[in-house]
Design a protein around this motif. Structure first.
Motif, PDB file in Angstrom:
ATOM      1  N   ALA B 295       0.836  -1.209   0.000  1.00  0.00           N
ATOM      2  CA  ALA B 295       0.000   0.000   0.000  1.00  0.00           C
ATOM      3  C   ALA B 295       0.870   1.258   0.000  1.00  0.00           C
ATOM      4  CB  ALA B 295      -0.919  -0.008   1.212  1.00  0.00           C
ATOM      5  N   LYS B 296       2.014   1.163   0.690  1.00  0.00           N
ATOM      6  CA  LYS B 296       2.923   2.326   0.722  1.00  0.00           C
ATOM      7  C   LYS B 296       3.504   2.578  -0.669  1.00  0.00           C
ATOM      8  CE  LYS B 296       5.948   2.530   4.358  1.00  0.00           C
ATOM      9  NZ  LYS B 296       6.612   1.932   5.544  1.00  0.00           N
ATOM     10  N   LYS B 297       3.892   1.488  -1.309  1.00  0.00           N
ATOM     11  CA  LYS B 297       4.485   1.598  -2.643  1.00  0.00           C
ATOM     12  C   LYS B 297       3.515   2.295  -3.594  1.00  0.00           C
ATOM     13  CE  LYS B 297       6.958  -2.117  -3.838  1.00  0.00           C
ATOM     14  NZ  LYS B 297       7.078  -3.493  -4.358  1.00  0.00           N
ATOM     15  N   LEU B 298       2.245   1.982  -3.451  1.00  0.00           N
ATOM     16  CA  LEU B 298       1.254   2.572  -4.361  1.00  0.00           C
ATOM     17  C   LEU B 298       0.780   3.941  -3.880  1.00  0.00           C
ATOM     18  CD1 LEU B 298      -0.767  -0.592  -5.345  1.00  0.00           C
ATOM     19  CD2 LEU B 298       0.585   0.849  -6.862  1.00  0.00           C
ATOM     20  N   ASP B 299       1.223   4.320  -2.682  1.00  0.00           N
ATOM     21  CA  ASP B 299       0.952   5.648  -2.160  1.00  0.00           C
ATOM     22  C   ASP B 299      -0.543   5.992  -2.176  1.00  0.00           C
ATOM     23  OD1 ASP B 299       1.529   8.103  -1.127  1.00  0.00           O
ATOM     24  OD2 ASP B 299       1.918   9.040  -3.076  1.00  0.00           O
ATOM     25  N   VAL B 300      -1.343   5.073  -1.651  1.00  0.00           N
ATOM     26  CA  VAL B 300      -2.789   5.286  -1.668  1.00  0.00           C
ATOM     27  C   VAL B 300      -3.261   5.922  -0.363  1.00  0.00           C
ATOM     28  CG1 VAL B 300      -3.274   3.405  -3.264  1.00  0.00           C
ATOM     29  CG2 VAL B 300      -3.162   2.923  -0.796  1.00  0.00           C
ATOM     30  N   GLU B 301      -4.476   6.476  -0.426  1.00  0.00           N
ATOM     31  CA  GLU B 301      -5.003   7.090   0.795  1.00  0.00           C
ATOM     32  C   GLU B 301      -5.686   6.045   1.681  1.00  0.00           C
ATOM     33  OE1 GLU B 301      -8.130  10.627   1.890  1.00  0.00           O
ATOM     34  OE2 GLU B 301      -7.286  10.597  -0.130  1.00  0.00           O
ATOM     35  N   TYR B 302      -6.392   5.123   1.021  1.00  0.00           N
ATOM     36  CA  TYR B 302      -7.090   4.061   1.762  1.00  0.00           C
ATOM     37  C   TYR B 302      -6.711   2.682   1.244  1.00  0.00           C
ATOM     38  CZ  TYR B 302     -10.447   7.473   3.580  1.00  0.00           C
ATOM     39  OH  TYR B 302     -11.051   8.519   4.213  1.00  0.00           O
ATOM     40  N   LEU B 303      -6.413   1.787   2.166  1.00  0.00           N
ATOM     41  CA  LEU B 303      -6.334   0.377   1.795  1.00  0.00           C
ATOM     42  C   LEU B 303      -7.703  -0.214   2.130  1.00  0.00           C
ATOM     43  CD1 LEU B 303      -5.134  -2.356   1.050  1.00  0.00           C
ATOM     44  CD2 LEU B 303      -3.999  -2.427   3.245  1.00  0.00           C
ATOM     45  N   VAL B 304      -8.415  -0.619   1.089  1.00  0.00           N
ATOM     46  CA  VAL B 304      -9.768  -1.136   1.294  1.00  0.00           C
ATOM     47  C   VAL B 304      -9.716  -2.658   1.289  1.00  0.00           C
ATOM     48  CG1 VAL B 304     -12.144  -1.125   0.456  1.00  0.00           C
ATOM     49  CG2 VAL B 304     -10.659   0.861   0.043  1.00  0.00           C
ATOM     50  N   VAL B 305     -10.138  -3.257   2.408  1.00  0.00           N
ATOM     51  CA  VAL B 305     -10.149  -4.722   2.501  1.00  0.00           C
ATOM     52  C   VAL B 305     -11.415  -5.237   1.822  1.00  0.00           C
ATOM     53  CG1 VAL B 305     -10.157  -6.705   4.050  1.00  0.00           C
ATOM     54  CG2 VAL B 305      -8.863  -4.652   4.660  1.00  0.00           C
ATOM     55  N   GLY B 306     -11.230  -6.020   0.773  1.00  0.00           N
ATOM     56  CA  GLY B 306     -12.378  -6.545   0.019  1.00  0.00           C
ATOM     57  C   GLY B 306     -13.181  -7.548   0.830  1.00  0.00           C
ATOM     58  N   GLU B 307     -13.833  -8.472   0.150  1.00  0.00           N
ATOM     59  CA  GLU B 307     -14.704  -9.415   0.860  1.00  0.00           C
ATOM     60  C   GLU B 307     -13.882 -10.548   1.468  1.00  0.00           C
ATOM     61  OE1 GLU B 307     -18.253 -10.597  -1.109  1.00  0.00           O
ATOM     62  OE2 GLU B 307     -18.884  -8.550  -1.556  1.00  0.00           O
ATOM     63  N   CYS B 308     -13.149 -10.239   2.529  1.00  0.00           N
ATOM     64  CA  CYS B 308     -12.307 -11.236   3.184  1.00  0.00           C
ATOM     65  C   CYS B 308     -12.247 -10.921   4.675  1.00  0.00           C
ATOM     66  CB  CYS B 308     -10.911 -11.208   2.582  1.00  0.00           C
ATOM     67  SG  CYS B 308      -9.789 -12.377   3.369  1.00  0.00           S
ATOM     68  N   GLY B 309     -12.864 -11.789   5.466  1.00  0.00           N
ATOM     69  CA  GLY B 309     -13.031 -11.502   6.886  1.00  0.00           C
ATOM     70  C   GLY B 309     -11.744 -11.456   7.680  1.00  0.00           C
ATOM     71  N   HIS B 310     -10.925 -12.505   7.572  1.00  0.00           N
ATOM     72  CA  HIS B 310      -9.761 -12.546   8.455  1.00  0.00           C
ATOM     73  C   HIS B 310      -8.741 -11.482   8.071  1.00  0.00           C
ATOM     74  CE1 HIS B 310      -7.919 -15.002   5.284  1.00  0.00           C
ATOM     75  NE2 HIS B 310      -6.767 -14.675   5.822  1.00  0.00           N
ATOM     76  N   ALA B 311      -8.764 -11.057   6.804  1.00  0.00           N
ATOM     77  CA  ALA B 311      -7.846  -9.997   6.392  1.00  0.00           C
ATOM     78  C   ALA B 311      -8.196  -8.698   7.109  1.00  0.00           C
ATOM     79  CB  ALA B 311      -7.928  -9.792   4.882  1.00  0.00           C
ATOM     80  N   TYR B 312      -9.500  -8.506   7.312  1.00  0.00           N
ATOM     81  CA  TYR B 312      -9.939  -7.308   8.026  1.00  0.00           C
ATOM     82  C   TYR B 312      -9.471  -7.370   9.476  1.00  0.00           C
ATOM     83  CZ  TYR B 312     -12.945  -3.600   9.793  1.00  0.00           C
ATOM     84  OH  TYR B 312     -13.407  -2.454  10.394  1.00  0.00           O
ATOM     85  N   ASP B 313      -9.589  -8.543  10.071  1.00  0.00           N
ATOM     86  CA  ASP B 313      -9.134  -8.735  11.448  1.00  0.00           C
ATOM     87  C   ASP B 313      -7.653  -8.354  11.550  1.00  0.00           C
ATOM     88  OD1 ASP B 313      -9.602  -9.415  14.042  1.00  0.00           O
ATOM     89  OD2 ASP B 313      -9.451 -11.581  13.768  1.00  0.00           O
ATOM     90  N   ALA B 314      -6.870  -8.833  10.589  1.00  0.00           N
ATOM     91  CA  ALA B 314      -5.428  -8.565  10.617  1.00  0.00           C
ATOM     92  C   ALA B 314      -5.132  -7.087  10.395  1.00  0.00           C
ATOM     93  CB  ALA B 314      -4.722  -9.410   9.562  1.00  0.00           C
ATOM     94  N   LEU B 315      -5.685  -6.515   9.337  1.00  0.00           N
ATOM     95  CA  LEU B 315      -5.281  -5.160   8.953  1.00  0.00           C
ATOM     96  C   LEU B 315      -5.965  -4.064   9.756  1.00  0.00           C
ATOM     97  CD1 LEU B 315      -5.046  -5.742   5.124  1.00  0.00           C
ATOM     98  CD2 LEU B 315      -3.174  -4.965   6.596  1.00  0.00           C
ATOM     99  N   ALA B 316      -7.221  -4.296  10.123  1.00  0.00           N
ATOM    100  CA  ALA B 316      -7.932  -3.229  10.829  1.00  0.00           C
ATOM    101  C   ALA B 316      -7.742  -3.326  12.340  1.00  0.00           C
ATOM    102  CB  ALA B 316      -9.415  -3.274  10.487  1.00  0.00           C
ATOM    103  N   HIS B 317      -7.370  -4.512  12.838  1.00  0.00           N
ATOM    104  CA  HIS B 317      -7.240  -4.657  14.295  1.00  0.00           C
ATOM    105  C   HIS B 317      -5.805  -4.920  14.742  1.00  0.00           C
ATOM    106  CE1 HIS B 317     -11.488  -4.291  15.079  1.00  0.00           C
ATOM    107  NE2 HIS B 317     -11.690  -5.040  14.029  1.00  0.00           N
ATOM    108  N   PHE B 318      -5.242  -6.048  14.313  1.00  0.00           N
ATOM    109  CA  PHE B 318      -3.903  -6.381  14.803  1.00  0.00           C
ATOM    110  C   PHE B 318      -2.864  -5.339  14.386  1.00  0.00           C
ATOM    111  CE2 PHE B 318      -5.587 -10.813  15.190  1.00  0.00           C
ATOM    112  CZ  PHE B 318      -5.501 -10.844  16.563  1.00  0.00           C
ATOM    113  N   ALA B 319      -3.019  -4.775  13.185  1.00  0.00           N
ATOM    114  CA  ALA B 319      -2.046  -3.775  12.738  1.00  0.00           C
ATOM    115  C   ALA B 319      -2.015  -2.596  13.704  1.00  0.00           C
ATOM    116  CB  ALA B 319      -2.382  -3.311  11.326  1.00  0.00           C
ATOM    117  N   LYS B 320      -3.162  -2.304  14.308  1.00  0.00           N
ATOM    118  CA  LYS B 320      -3.229  -1.149  15.216  1.00  0.00           C
ATOM    119  C   LYS B 320      -2.535  -1.394  16.554  1.00  0.00           C
ATOM    120  CE  LYS B 320      -7.350   1.107  13.469  1.00  0.00           C
ATOM    121  NZ  LYS B 320      -8.758   1.362  13.774  1.00  0.00           N
ATOM    122  N   ASP B 321      -2.133  -2.612  16.801  1.00  0.00           N
ATOM    123  CA  ASP B 321      -1.391  -2.893  18.025  1.00  0.00           C
ATOM    124  C   ASP B 321       0.046  -3.299  17.726  1.00  0.00           C
ATOM    125  OD1 ASP B 321      -3.375  -2.478  20.027  1.00  0.00           O
ATOM    126  OD2 ASP B 321      -4.345  -4.323  19.378  1.00  0.00           O
TER     127      ASP B 321
END
Ligand code: HEM
Ligand code: SF4
Ligand code: SF4
Lengths: 231, 478
Positions: B295-321
């Motif tokens: 996401a950094k390489k592409l220099d985007v404003e939002y990384l949008v997690v598509g239809e994938c549940g555990h990916a959301y858990d990882a990126l929206a929750h664990f990444a924040k800790d």
């Protein structure tokens, strides 16, 4: 000799019991407190401020929503047991301050005792049944319940049989509380009762009293959605 | 090493199905090459377990030790677990039984009371067979964490499963679907199924042609566009098997004329899955960091997690800790939140009549119970479908589909049968009661499980992502 033993059980053991209980409880609490804060792996709906988390924990304690939703038998037994226990213990406490019981208190106290007994026996039977279908309980699990049942049964016998001289008992309790012990009642069944009760109380922090402490930490973990880095 | 072989006759030919020695129940999740059932591993196991109980494991230490020490064995969790219920209430599948397999070892080797009083307090020195059994047992739980919600004390048998999986991963025992052919492929090739750049671009070309043919409109599919507002990262399964979902996303973003992009494997990782979440903190973080780098390489404003549940858990929750904010200079949002926002802004004109069949929604564990995304998909489906029906129980009390924690891609031996005959049974009953013809879900793993369930139980219904239902309801002004 017998007199010395009675004196020990009734006037020395209580202080040991109190010390063991207090130290073990404090240890049980601090032990969890010093473990580093975990990452957030909350169960939603979760909360993002301290007040809401506290309210959430209190609700979990008094409503027991999990058992109510999935296993009503645990909920009923836990309610009977704990409400019975709370009423019963508060009457014990009140009795120490004011050594008399009115008729309402008498019947309410009896009902509370019966509720606690049903809860205890229920949990015991449940454990035997669960060994076939869910999980094996250990000797330590059964021991906690056996001690409790024995204490409750003998307590009930003492009361129903009208064995105790309440005046005397009251003086003895007062003596312990004011650190000036007096000669205790020496009825052997009474001595057995308070011995068991004290063994149970010393055993409590190592087994039964883990759960009221654990609930504070366990429910906090699943209720708290505040991340280390909020963004 | 195959100890036992069964011969099954089909109409055309005789098929040999390898069956490995049973070590826990009638199934095997891992091959002999992975589990190595005849190799002694107790010492290594204990060593790894010791590590898992040290401060090194700070992210999970508190709930981990709490669950090991404070469980009263009240059995409430069992009645919350659909493996247990679906199995016909077999003791070996109860959450507390599984955790107790680890707890016995914990007591024996890591507590004073266990050392002093042994079996009286439930301590047991494990045999090699106990270790083998535990290794398989932790792949009978989908880490759906419904049991944790039910436990009066908030103790978490799902977390115990994950901790035990971590210990086994530490000694090299992980299903190859998750590690060798999952995480390692993903980090090397950009996606777990190793889709090369050219093939990926072909898929997008097909998607474009399909939309243009079906809808008679022209669409653009931006790929690897630097500085786009939204980078939508999908599960590889949605590119390969559930293409309608990506098609739906493409159509919606074109309809809106938004500044967005997909990304190819050339930019790093373009598969949003993170199987590390299922068995290892190290691999969880490795994959998470690869996502962040992309996401950094592409220099985007939002990384949008598509239809994938555990990916959301990882990126929206664990990444924040686990990853400081300065190392991830973009926001993470779910496709559901974004789509819901577009609908609430009335930017999508939808005709519910285009989706006339009754639709129900399956709350994926990772989106719901551990993600908190409950209302967005409901609002979206209500806006796009004529007959939306709740499934009961729903939201935080919904049952796992049975595909969670990696199971959706695990079919070794007759593991598929396990998936169908335990959780599957409970889920199918729930589905039938809705009377719906479509079960909508926003997780590729759930879709994989629903595909099998519908097939296995011959259900008169189909599964669908939410995106394609919305795309189907879009009204184009002439
Ligand atoms: C924070 C408040 C508390 C909550 C939420 C709570 C909840 C529960 C629940 C859900 C059970 C059933 C689980 C089981 O089978 O063990 C239980 C059992 C029990 N609780 Fe509590 N409890 C609390 C405080 C206490 C206290 C202060 C005592 C003091 C004696 C106590 C004594 C017991 C006993 C003896 C059992 C039966 C245990 C058994 O089956 O072995 N609880 N409690
Ligand atoms: S519900 Fe909680 S305390 Fe009860 S057996 Fe399960 S994990 Fe243990
Ligand atoms: S996490 Fe889910 S599958 Fe695992 S034991 Fe708990 S309820 Fe059962």
């Amino acid at each position: 000799m017998a007199g010395e033993l009675a004196w020990f059980i009734a006037n020395i053991l209580p202080y040991i019991t109190l010390a063991v209980m207090t130290l073990a409880l404090v240890y049980n609490f601090v032990k969890w407190l010093v473990i580093p804060r975990p990452v957030v792996w909350a169960l939603f709906p979760a909360k993002h401020n301290t007040v809401d988390i506290l309210i959430g924990i209190v609700k979990k304690i008094f409503v027991l929503p999990g058992p109510r939703k999935v296993d009503i038998s645990v909920w009923i037994l836990a309610m009977l047991f704990h409400i019975g226990l709370i009423i019963s213990l508060s009457f014990h406490a009140k009795y120490i301050l004011l050594p008399s019981l009115g008729p309402v208190e008498y019947y309410l106290g009896a009902a509370a005792g019966i509720a606690a007994a049903i809860g205890t026996i229920g949990f015991f039977i449940r454990r035997i049944d669960m060994a076939k279908t869910k999980v094996d309980s250990t000797f330590a699990d059964y021991f906690a319940l056996i001690l409790l049942m024995a204490t409750l049964t003998i307590g009930a016998y003492l009361r129903i049989g009208g064995i105790m001289d309440h005046e005397h008992m009251w003086l003895w309790v007062r003596g312990i509380l004011t650190l000036s012990p007096v000669d205790p009642p020496t009825h052997p069944i009474f001595l057995v009762h308070i011995t068991l009760a004290q063994i149970y109380m010393m055993y409590l922090p190592f087994k039964t009293l883990i759960h009221p402490i654990a609930i504070l930490f366990g429910q906090k973990v699943v209720l708290d959605e505040r991340h280390i880095y909020p963004r | 090493m195959v100890e036992e072989r069964t011969i099954e006759k089909t109409e055309e030919k005789v098929v040999e199905i390898p069956k490995w020695r049973r070590v826990f129940d009638d199934y095997r999740a891992m091959s002999d090459e992975i589990l190595r059932p005849d190799e002694p591993k107790k010492e290594k196991f204990l060593e790894a377990m010791k590590k898992s109980l040290s401060k090194q494991n700070w992210p999970f230490l508190l709930p981990y030790k709490l669950t090991l020490e404070a469980c009263t064995k009240c059995g409430t969790c069992a009645e919350a677990c659909s493996t247990y219920i679906g199995s016909g209430r077999k003791k070996i599948y109860s959450p507390v039984y599984r955790s107790d397999m680890l707890r016995k070892i914990y007591k024996k080797h890591f507590t004073l009371t266990g050392k002093l009083f042994g079996s009286l307090v439930g301590a047991k020195d494990p045999t090699e067979e106990d270790i083998n059994a535990l290794a398989e047992a932790v792949y009978r739980c989908t880490v759906c964490r419904r049991c944790a919600l039910a436990c009066p004390f908030g103790l978490d048998n799902g977390l115990i499963t994950r901790e035990a999986r971590k210990i086994f991963a530490d000694i090299g025992i992980v299903p190859d679907e998750l590690k060798e052919n999952g995480v390692e492929n993903q980090l090397k090739y950009g996606s777990a199924p190793k889709v090369p750049y050219e093939a990926f671009m072909d898929i997008l070309e097909f998607i474009k042609e399909d939309i243009e043919e079906e809808k008679g409109i022209e669409v653009e599919i931006p790929v690897d566009k630097k500085g786009a507002k939204y980078l939508i990262m999908n599960n590889a399964g949605d590119y390969l098997a559930f293409t309608e979902t990506v098609q739906g996303i493409v159509e919606i973003m074109n309809y809106l004329g938004e500044d967005w992009t997909l990304n190819s494997p050339r930019t790093g990782v373009n598969d949003v899955v993170n199987y590390g979440l299922f068995y290892s903190d190290e691999d969880l973080v490795r994959v998470m960091k690869a996502h962040v780098e992309t996401a950094k390489k592409l220099d985007v404003e939002y990384l949008v997690v598509g239809e994938c549940g555990h990916a959301y858990d990882a990126l929206a929750h664990f990444a924040k800790d686990l990853i400081p904010p300065e190392e991830r200079p973009f926001k993470v949002i779910s496709w559901m939140e974004l789509l819901d926002q577009f609908i609430r802004e009335k930017r999508l004109k939808l005709d519910k009549e285009k989706n006339p069949e009754p639709v129900t929604f399956h709350d994926s564990c990772k989106w719901g119970r551990t993600g908190g995304i409950y209302e967005e998909p409901r609002r979206i489906l209500q806006a796009a479908c004529k007959d939306f029906r709740e499934m009961y129980p729903n939201r935080e009390w919904n049952y796992c589909c049975g595909g969670g924690s990696g199971f959706a891609i695990m079919t070794k031996d007759d593991f598929l049968k396990f998936r169908m005959e335990t959780y599957g049974k409970v889920k199918v009953e729930q589905l039938k009661q809705t009377g719906a013809k479509i079960v909508a879900t926003i997780c590729s793993n759930c879709k994989g499980q629903f595909r099998e369930l519908i097939n296995y139980y011959k259900l008169d219904m189909r599964f669908s992502g939410v995106s394609e239902l919305v795309a189907n309801a879009l009204v184009y002004e002439d």
